[in-house]
Design a protein around this motif. Structure first.
Motif, PDB file in Angstrom:
ATOM      1  N   TYR A 203       0.806  -1.210   0.000  1.00 45.45           N
ATOM      2  CA  TYR A 203       0.000   0.000   0.000  1.00 45.45           C
ATOM      3  C   TYR A 203       0.850   1.276   0.000  1.00 45.45           C
ATOM      4  CZ  TYR A 203      -4.113  -2.842   0.975  1.00 45.45           C
ATOM      5  OH  TYR A 203      -5.140  -3.768   0.893  1.00 45.45           O
ATOM      6  N   ASN A 204       2.075   1.165   0.461  1.00 41.51           N
ATOM      7  CA  ASN A 204       2.915   2.354   0.578  1.00 41.51           C
ATOM      8  C   ASN A 204       4.003   2.428  -0.488  1.00 41.51           C
ATOM      9  OD1 ASN A 204       2.216   3.857   3.338  1.00 41.51           O
ATOM     10  ND2 ASN A 204       2.107   1.640   3.698  1.00 41.51           N
ATOM     11  N   THR A 217      -5.239   5.203   1.966  1.00 43.51           N
ATOM     12  CA  THR A 217      -4.227   4.187   2.312  1.00 43.51           C
ATOM     13  C   THR A 217      -4.457   3.668   3.714  1.00 43.51           C
ATOM     14  OG1 THR A 217      -2.621   5.266   0.865  1.00 43.51           O
ATOM     15  CG2 THR A 217      -1.760   3.737   2.519  1.00 43.51           C
ATOM     16  N   ARG A 220      -7.422   1.282   3.627  1.00 44.30           N
ATOM     17  CA  ARG A 220      -6.985   0.006   3.036  1.00 44.30           C
ATOM     18  C   ARG A 220      -6.176  -0.808   4.041  1.00 44.30           C
ATOM     19  NH1 ARG A 220      -4.831   0.922  -3.165  1.00 44.30           N
ATOM     20  NH2 ARG A 220      -6.830   0.527  -4.199  1.00 44.30           N
ATOM     21  N   MET A 221      -5.275  -0.147   4.746  1.00 46.23           N
ATOM     22  CA  MET A 221      -4.443  -0.879   5.705  1.00 46.23           C
ATOM     23  C   MET A 221      -5.298  -1.454   6.834  1.00 46.23           C
ATOM     24  SD  MET A 221      -1.361  -1.805   6.107  1.00 46.23           S
ATOM     25  CE  MET A 221      -0.647  -2.835   7.395  1.00 46.23           C
TER      26      MET A 221
END
Length: 399
Positions: A203-204, A217, A220-221
């Motif tokens: 994601y990053n 983000t 999502r995490m």
């Protein structure tokens, strides 16, 4: 002393035990100690006759020793004992015109000696073998009978084959270790992907596609961590079914929860199989270290080759057609129609297509890297095989 004097009466002795009767024993030298007669009667009489200085003394010795000899023979061999008799001698005859006592006695003695020599027992087969200057073993001895040459060659070949044959159990454990190793690597690589660490990296990382429906983000995490944790815990479907988004609506639909339950079954089965294979591999390593020097190295070397072959083959299929490879993979483990979703569904928003491509690359890369390292560490060099340079040259020349 009268030469015709009667023979002393035979002594009466108790009858011997039938089990100790040696009358029927052979005349072989091996039974001489049982009969107590180191030499035959004829040999003893000849020796006594040679020791007497004159004919008259020889006659007296013969008549005097006849009775004791008979008694001794009767004691030693009662069944074959006979009364001793003495032939009358012509010593001291006063008849006119008779021949000289010396010549008469001498002729009688010579005749007796010739008769005694004629009565000597002939040598048996065993005595003939042992009487010569060179001792020869009996031809009937089992230890001296040599088998045919074909039998000797067959026995030597079997003995050499048994000495050079290797045990079967170490080879079986080596094969099992080589087969277990690629599966273990795949399971460990999948476990590394199904972790919050890999999720955070994805994601990053730069270039990862964002969500067009509003997930940040951080969202999502958070939501993705729930999905990943569900795959490795023992919670039921409610673990995902009860989750809600910011608006209060259910985060995952029923179809998504059902598919995640199927994925969890596959993942936990793979983890269980991997744990079992790891335990068996530890047993194989412990066994090979004790029973087969170099067996662990050979098993891991073969396993690394199998792992490279598998991962290179799967990687080639994925590179040629990723979409077809992804579809066929899902058809193997899941029912048709249970794993297809719309673009606005939560699973697609959390795990887009790029996520699975990156996951496949990481799995293939980890397996490839570990396999190459294992291949290098277990490469069969001369030092690892315990061979010297001279040994290798001799093997090459023999080949």
């Amino acid at each position: 002393m009268n030469d015709n004097s009667p023979t002393p009466a035979k002594r009466t002795e108790p009858q011997p035990d039938p089990q100790l009767d040696t009358s029927s024993d052979s005349d072989e030298p091996a039974f001489a100690w049982m009969t107590g007669q180191p030499e035959s009667r004829a040999d003893r009489k000849a020796a006594e006759a040679a020791a007497v200085p004159d004919d008259a003394a020889r006659a007296r010795a013969t008549s005097a020793d006849a009775a004791p000899a008979a008694d001794e023979t009767a004691d030693a061999n009662p069944a074959s004992a006979k009364p001793a008799t003495v032939e009358p001698a012509s010593v001291g005859s006063s008849t006119p015109g008779s021949s000289t006592p010396g010549s008469s006695a001498g002729g009688s003695s010579a005749a007796g000696a010739s008769a005694d020599e004629g009565k000597q027992t002939p040598l048996t087969g065993a005595a003939r073998h042992q009487s010569g200057p060179y001792s020869e073993p009996l031809p009937t001895s089992a230890l001296q009978v040599r088998p045919p040459e074909e039998e000797v060659e067959r026995r030597n070949a079997e003995r050499e084959s048994a000495a050079n044959a290797k045990p079967v159990a170490p080879r079986i454990w080596q094969v099992l270790l080589a087969l277990f190793y690629p599966v273990i690597l795949l399971v460990l690589a999948v476990r590394a992907v199904t972790s919050p660490l890999f999720l955070w990296i994805e994601y990053n990382r730069p270039g990862f596609p964002g969500d067009g429906y509003g997930f940040s983000t951080d969202d999502r995490m958070t939501y993705g961590s729930y999905a990943v944790d569900y795959l490795s815990n023992w919670a039921g479907p409610r673990y995902l079914g009860d989750l809600v988004n910011r608006s209060g609506a259910s985060l995952f639909k029923d179809g998504e929860v059902s598919h995640m339950a199927d994925v969890k079954t596959v993942i936990l089965s793979a983890f269980g199989a991997g744990a079992l294979l790891i335990a068996l591999s530890i047993v194989a390593i412990a066994y090979l270290r004790r029973r087969s020097p170099g067996g662990v190295r050979r098993g891991l070397f073969a396993g690394s080759i199998v792992s490279l072959a598998i991962i290179l083959g799967l990687g080639a299929l994925a590179v040629l057609s990723w979409q077809q490879f992804f579809t066929e993979f899902h058809r193997i483990f899941f029912a048709s129609g249970s794993w297809t979703f719309a673009l606005e569904d939560t699973l697609i928003r959390l795990f887009p297509g790029q996520f699975w491509i990156d996951a496949g690359i990481v799995i293939a890369g980890l397996v490839f890297l570990v396999s190459v390292v294992t291949l290098i560490l277990t490469w069969p060099t001369r030092r690892r095989r315990g061979l010297l340079k001279d040994d290798v040259e001799s093997v090459e020349v023999a080949a």
